[in-house]
Design an enzyme around this catalytic site. Structure first.
Site, mmCIF file in Angstrom:
data_model
loop_
_atom_site.group_PDB
_atom_site.id
_atom_site.type_symbol
_atom_site.label_atom_id
_atom_site.label_comp_id
_atom_site.label_asym_id
_atom_site.label_seq_id
_atom_site.Cartn_x
_atom_site.Cartn_y
_atom_site.Cartn_z
ATOM 1 N N LEU A 153 -18.751 18.081 -25.527
ATOM 2 C CA LEU A 153 -19.928 18.601 -24.816
ATOM 3 C C LEU A 153 -20.377 19.921 -25.426
ATOM 4 O O LEU A 153 -19.595 20.640 -26.044
ATOM 5 C CB LEU A 153 -19.639 18.777 -23.318
ATOM 6 C CG LEU A 153 -18.632 19.837 -22.850
ATOM 7 C CD1 LEU A 153 -19.181 21.245 -22.882
ATOM 8 C CD2 LEU A 153 -18.198 19.522 -21.442
ATOM 9 N N ARG A 154 -21.665 20.213 -25.241
ATOM 10 C CA ARG A 154 -22.213 21.491 -25.698
ATOM 11 C C ARG A 154 -22.608 22.302 -24.474
ATOM 12 O O ARG A 154 -23.218 21.770 -23.553
ATOM 13 C CB ARG A 154 -23.455 21.260 -26.571
ATOM 14 C CG ARG A 154 -23.168 20.480 -27.835
ATOM 15 C CD ARG A 154 -24.432 19.901 -28.399
ATOM 16 N NE ARG A 154 -25.045 18.954 -27.457
ATOM 17 C CZ ARG A 154 -26.217 18.363 -27.627
ATOM 18 N NH1 ARG A 154 -26.928 18.611 -28.702
ATOM 19 N NH2 ARG A 154 -26.700 17.525 -26.730
ATOM 20 N N PHE A 249 -28.540 20.712 -37.220
ATOM 21 C CA PHE A 249 -27.606 21.733 -37.735
ATOM 22 C C PHE A 249 -27.984 22.200 -39.134
ATOM 23 O O PHE A 249 -27.144 22.627 -39.902
ATOM 24 C CB PHE A 249 -26.152 21.254 -37.674
ATOM 25 C CG PHE A 249 -25.615 21.314 -36.275
ATOM 26 C CD1 PHE A 249 -24.767 22.338 -35.885
ATOM 27 C CD2 PHE A 249 -26.008 20.389 -35.329
ATOM 28 C CE1 PHE A 249 -24.325 22.427 -34.579
ATOM 29 C CE2 PHE A 249 -25.573 20.466 -34.019
ATOM 30 C CZ PHE A 249 -24.718 21.489 -33.642
ATOM 31 N N ALA A 252 -31.623 27.435 -40.646
ATOM 32 C CA ALA A 252 -31.102 28.696 -41.201
ATOM 33 C C ALA A 252 -31.244 29.781 -40.147
ATOM 34 O O ALA A 252 -32.149 29.750 -39.325
ATOM 35 C CB ALA A 252 -31.890 29.053 -42.452
ATOM 36 N N CYS A 260 -16.273 27.803 -29.696
ATOM 37 C CA CYS A 260 -15.648 26.661 -30.379
ATOM 38 C C CYS A 260 -15.661 26.758 -31.902
ATOM 39 O O CYS A 260 -14.599 26.796 -32.515
ATOM 40 C CB CYS A 260 -16.304 25.368 -29.927
ATOM 41 S SG CYS A 260 -15.909 24.976 -28.214
ATOM 42 N N LYS A 263 -13.398 29.487 -33.776
ATOM 43 C CA LYS A 263 -11.945 29.317 -33.622
ATOM 44 C C LYS A 263 -11.475 27.968 -34.166
ATOM 45 O O LYS A 263 -10.391 27.864 -34.728
ATOM 46 C CB LYS A 263 -11.522 29.521 -32.162
ATOM 47 C CG LYS A 263 -11.678 28.316 -31.267
ATOM 48 C CD LYS A 263 -11.039 28.533 -29.912
ATOM 49 C CE LYS A 263 -11.426 27.450 -28.929
ATOM 50 N NZ LYS A 263 -10.965 26.101 -29.243
#
Ligand code: NAD
Length: 436
Positions: A153-154, A249, A252, A260, A263
């Site tokens: 999930l986001r 994704f 820029a 998330c 890490k």
């Protein structure tokens, strides 16, 4: 099904609410009493669109409850989800102490067969560790199974993502154990991948590391565009239409932050090293990302001159839009650098002002709106691309500023429009709009 979710943060709370909504009896456990008191009082400890409504409805219908007593929750459940934090240590290694503590608690309370599901993001091999800890803590041997079910999930669209995930990954020791989770998730009618436990654990890290690499890749391309006078938005469009690449994704900007990606990328580098592989590619991904905030501040220094007599309005503080989460937010790094350069800082975020106040120097002055933050500023640094900023009255904004200069760290605006509106405008990987 009787379900217990341990850890009532972004993942645990949303997972618990959705499982309850699917008709299960769910108890969400947390060792943070204040958080549980808050939930019992009907207040959400985090900002997540649609969460409050779903929690309230399911609590009202008696399917969702909150508590601090892990042992009691374990005893009444058939399936126990671990959804506690897995932060990284300074070395990049994942700190598994919360997972181990919960596994020990589950082991001590286990009175009959249970399926223990690891939803926290954990390095490959942790499923085995959880199994060992539980077995060691059991007062008398009771059979159980450990499953890996990583979460994708986001934040900001957590409910929607949990109801309609792209895929559900189930890493189980046997097909029969996997079927427990297949049954639980069946009402969602989403694709499921059933695999062994270590593969499920790797899928999560590989996915996040790949997305982080995409972001750093386009940011490296943006650097080239800036040096060569090309336009990274056009480059991105041209690349993104290739279905093998895809446009997601590939924006820029200031790079990735949050609880998330940073890490998880560090953790995979660490795991790879432990297994004897130097993941140089990922080390570069981190390096490129680390340089993004300094790149924006350097842009400001070049355009404005010394910053020690300038006031900068930072718009957007959360690590991304639609969340109040400040963990590893790029704004923290931008503000640290601006502060170090002696700039006076005003700031505004639509929902994260409160969380940001606790993390930022006293000298940061918070505004209740973008307009208030921009009043008297020599420049705006746009850090988080909240939708609200897309629809600002830019003429009004310009009128409030001492000098109409915008440094857009997320390429939110069109340069040509900014020129027409009379702004000096700098963005990422695109030609600047210089003063007339
Ligand atoms: P969080 O910090 O929001 O929530 C973790 C919760 O666990 C906290 O409320 C904490 O009090 C509780 N907790 C810690 N130790 C406990 C214990 N011994 N007993 C009971 N409760 C305990 O974290 P999060 O963002 O929900 O992340 C949880 C896991 O899910 C992490 O491994 C994270 O990497 C992963 N994940 C997070 C996201 C995200 O977007 N936040 C997405 C996918 C995966």
């Amino acid at each position: 099904m009787n379900i217990c979710v341990v850890g009532s943060g972004y993942v645990g709370l949303v997972t618990g609410a959705v499982f309850a909504d699917l008709g299960n009896d769910v108890v969400c456990v947390d060792n943070d009493r204040a958080k549980i008191d808050c939930l019992r009082a009907g207040q959400m400890p985090i900002y997540e669109p649609g969460l409050e409504e779903m929690v309230t409805r399911n609590v009202g219908d008696g399917r969702l409850a909150f508590g601090t007593d892990l042992a009691a929750a374990v005893r009444q459940s058939d399936v126990i989800f671990i959804a506690v934090g897995t932060p990284s240590k300074d070395s990049g290694e994942t700190d598994l102490s919360q997972v181990e503590a919960v596994a020990a608690g589950i082991g001590r309370a286990m009175d009959r067969y249970k399926v223990v599901v690891n939803k926290s993001t954990v390095p490959v091999g942790t499923g085995e560790l959880v199994r060992e800890v539980i077995a060691r803590q059991q007062p008398r041997p009771v059979e159980f199974d450990v499953v890996s079910n990583p979460e994708f999930l986001r934040e900001g669209s957590a409910i929607e993502d949990t109801l309609r995930p792209d895929r559900i990954v189930i890493g189980a020791p046997t097909q029969q154990v996997a079927m427990t989770l297949v049954e639980l998730y069946a009402p969602l009618e989403r694709p499921m991948i059933i695999t062994d436990l270590p593969s499920a654990e790797v899928i999560k890290y590989a996915s996040n590391a790949f997305l982080a690499a995409k972001i750093s890749f386009i940011n490296a391309i943006a650097n080239i565009c800036e040096a060569a006078g090309a336009d990274v938005s056009q480059v991105m469009k041209g690349m993104g239409l290739d279905p093998r690449i895809g446009a997601q994704f590939l924006q820029a900007g200031l790079g990735y932050g949050g609880s998330c990606f940073p890490k998880d990328v560090d953790s995979l580098i660490h795991t790879a090293a432990r297994l004897g592989y130097d993941f140089k590619l990922l080390r570069s991904v981190v390096e490129i990302n680390r340089a993004r905030a300094a790149h924006l501040v350097e842009m400001m220094r070049k355009a404005l001159g010394p910053l020690d007599d300038k006031t900068v309005a930072v718009l957007g503080l959360a690590f991304k839009p639609n969340t109040d989460d400040m963990r590893e937010a790029r704004s923290l790094e931008v503000i640290r650098l601006l502060h170090g350069a002696g700039a006076a800082i005003r700031a505004y975020d639509p929902v994260a002002n409160g969380n940001a106040r606790r993390l930022l120097p006293d000298t940061v002055v918070f505004g209740e709106s973008a307009y208030e933050a921009a009043r008297g500023a020599d420049a705006i640094a746009l850090v988080t691309e909240w939708n609200e900023f897309r629809f600002l009255n830019l003429e009004r904004l310009r009128g409030l500023m001492r000098r109409p200069v915008i440094f857009d760290g997320r390429n939110l605006y069109e340069p040509e429009r900014m020129r027409r509106l009379g702004f000096e405008y700098y963005s990422i990987g695109r030609k600047p709009v210089l003063p007339a």
